[in-house]
Design a protein around this motif. Structure first.
Motif, PDB file in Angstrom:
ATOM      1  N   THR A  58       3.313  -2.699   9.840  1.00 22.83           N
ATOM      2  CA  THR A  58       3.307  -3.984   9.140  1.00 22.83           C
ATOM      3  C   THR A  58       3.214  -3.756   7.633  1.00 22.83           C
ATOM      4  OG1 THR A  58       0.890  -4.229   9.157  1.00 22.83           O
ATOM      5  CG2 THR A  58       2.078  -5.031  11.088  1.00 22.83           C
ATOM      6  N   HIS A  59       3.728  -4.713   6.893  1.00 24.01           N
ATOM      7  CA  HIS A  59       3.685  -4.651   5.428  1.00 24.01           C
ATOM      8  C   HIS A  59       3.064  -5.933   4.882  1.00 24.01           C
ATOM      9  CE1 HIS A  59       5.966  -0.920   5.259  1.00 24.01           C
ATOM     10  NE2 HIS A  59       6.709  -1.405   6.252  1.00 24.01           N
ATOM     11  N   HIS A  60       2.902  -6.008   3.585  1.00 26.84           N
ATOM     12  CA  HIS A  60       2.410  -7.238   2.965  1.00 26.84           C
ATOM     13  C   HIS A  60       2.812  -7.228   1.495  1.00 26.84           C
ATOM     14  CE1 HIS A  60      -0.777  -4.523   1.710  1.00 26.84           C
ATOM     15  NE2 HIS A  60      -1.261  -5.453   0.917  1.00 26.84           N
ATOM     16  N   CYS A  71       3.586  -4.208  -1.530  1.00 29.27           N
ATOM     17  CA  CYS A  71       4.761  -3.348  -1.694  1.00 29.27           C
ATOM     18  C   CYS A  71       5.838  -3.998  -2.551  1.00 29.27           C
ATOM     19  CB  CYS A  71       5.338  -2.928  -0.351  1.00 29.27           C
ATOM     20  SG  CYS A  71       6.120  -4.276   0.582  1.00 29.27           S
ATOM     21  N   HIS A  73       8.082  -6.272  -1.646  1.00 29.27           N
ATOM     22  CA  HIS A  73       9.259  -6.825  -0.952  1.00 29.27           C
ATOM     23  C   HIS A  73       8.902  -7.401   0.415  1.00 29.27           C
ATOM     24  CE1 HIS A  73       9.133  -2.577   0.396  1.00 29.27           C
ATOM     25  NE2 HIS A  73       9.660  -3.023   1.521  1.00 29.27           N
ATOM     26  N   ALA A  74       7.635  -7.764   0.580  1.00 29.52           N
ATOM     27  CA  ALA A  74       7.181  -8.408   1.819  1.00 29.52           C
ATOM     28  C   ALA A  74       6.416  -9.677   1.463  1.00 29.52           C
ATOM     29  CB  ALA A  74       6.302  -7.463   2.631  1.00 29.52           C
ATOM     30  N   ASP A  86       1.147  -0.565   4.936  1.00 34.24           N
ATOM     31  CA  ASP A  86       2.068  -0.845   3.844  1.00 34.24           C
ATOM     32  C   ASP A  86       2.589   0.444   3.217  1.00 34.24           C
ATOM     33  OD1 ASP A  86       3.589  -2.613   2.424  1.00 34.24           O
ATOM     34  OD2 ASP A  86       2.023  -3.191   1.014  1.00 34.24           O
ATOM     35  N   SER A 134      12.869  -3.668  13.549  1.00 35.21           N
ATOM     36  CA  SER A 134      13.405  -4.286  12.338  1.00 35.21           C
ATOM     37  C   SER A 134      14.899  -4.085  12.176  1.00 35.21           C
ATOM     38  CB  SER A 134      12.686  -3.758  11.086  1.00 35.21           C
ATOM     39  OG  SER A 134      13.064  -2.424  10.804  1.00 35.21           O
ATOM     40  N   ASP A 164       7.650  -3.365  12.062  1.00 36.00           N
ATOM     41  CA  ASP A 164       8.046  -3.215  10.656  1.00 36.00           C
ATOM     42  C   ASP A 164       8.124  -4.594  10.005  1.00 36.00           C
ATOM     43  OD1 ASP A 164       8.822  -2.081   8.268  1.00 36.00           O
ATOM     44  OD2 ASP A 164      10.523  -0.980   9.099  1.00 36.00           O
ATOM     45  N   HIS A 209       7.841  -7.605   7.704  1.00 39.16           N
ATOM     46  CA  HIS A 209       7.693  -7.922   6.285  1.00 39.16           C
ATOM     47  C   HIS A 209       7.407  -9.413   6.099  1.00 39.16           C
ATOM     48  CE1 HIS A 209       9.355  -3.905   5.797  1.00 39.16           C
ATOM     49  NE2 HIS A 209       9.208  -3.990   4.502  1.00 39.16           N
TER      50      HIS A 209
END
Length: 269
Positions: A7-9, A12, A14-15, A38, A199, A230, A232
């Motif tokens: 997972t991202h947030h 970064c 771009h999330a 991230d 993703s 993945d 975003h």
């Protein structure tokens, strides 16, 4: 048991959303485990943010760790929050990254090859002027980097190992079976897992990473698998988890893993 390790947030660049949004989304989706992972900073630079909109700033990394650990405590009893990171793999720099990660109680580190020869793997233009022989050479080089990432000992799992097809679906048709098999054997020997990353459906290629063909070869060589959306966006947490589980069973897998304190936790399929 349902888990999502990728997972991202917003850190970064771009999330969408903050870390807690992803945790709450995982709870709503009925997940028992969610990993926060991230994009790590680019550590081999004097600049605080040499890769804006790609990875977090160096100064943000301690804040990221602190926040994940605070949320782990806050949500204890509701969902298990794991401290992870998605790390770029650079053959000459991984020890610098290791020194940074060793400062913190990481549950797992995802190793991802995002560049080859200094060009993004998602850059479709890299293929335009290459003949068949040159394309094969580039694909083999990509898998050699993935094999090196497994050998370095830094990573518990490897991210999206055929993601070069993301914006160039014809990548899958470039013949390199021997190189892929060799890499999968290295991964198995090092005891590293590969993720099924959903993703791909957000890219031109559609579907998941890696292909069923690679997963079948991975099973043959005894490679462990894990799951990562993945995401975003918080809404993509756990995307296609049940479908992936079903497909893995059809291929012949009987279990998959997540990681706690860098140790695999086996989950029956």
């Amino acid at each position: 048991m349902k888990f999502d390790l990728h997972t991202h947030h917003e850190r970064c660049g771009h999330a969408d959303g903050v870390i807690e949004d992803y945790i709450q989304s995982a709870i709503k989706a009925g997940f028992q485990v969610v990993g926060i992972s991230d994009h790590s900073p680019y550590f081999s630079s004097d600049k605080d943010q040499p890769q804006p909109k790609i990875a977090m700033a160096r100064s943000e990394f301690p804040n990221y760790i602190r926040q994940v650990l605070e949320l782990k405590a806050k949500y204890e009893g509701k969902i298990e929050v794991l401290l992870g990171v998605e790390s770029d793999f650079y053959p000459d720099l991984w020890q610098i990254y290791k020194a940074e990660y060793d400062k913190y109680p990481m549950d797992y580190i995802i190793g991802s090859v995002h560049q080859t020869r200094g060009i993004s793997i998602f850059n479709r233009n890299r293929w335009k002027k290459l003949n068949t022989k040159e394309q094969i050479k580039e694909k083999e080089h990509y898998y050699e980097l993935i094999a090196q990432s497994a050998r370095c000992g830094l990573f518990q799992s490897l991210g999206h190992i055929d993601a070069m097809k993301g914006y160039y679906p014809a990548f899958s048709d470039i013949p390199a079976a021997a190189a892929i098999d060799k890499t999968l054997q290295v991964i198995a020997g090092e005891g590293v897992a590969i993720e099924i990353n959903t993703s791909g459906k957000t890219k031109d290629v559609g579907g998941w990473y890696p292909s069923d063909e690679i997963l079948e070869r991975a099973l043959h060589f005894g490679v462990s698998v894990t799951f990562g959306s993945d995401a975003h966006k918080p809404s993509r947490i756990g995307d296609d988890f049940e479908l992936v589980s079903k497909r893995l069973k059809e291929i012949g897998f009987t279990s998959w893993v997540f990681f706690r304190q860098k140790k695999p936790v086996i989950v029956p399929l």
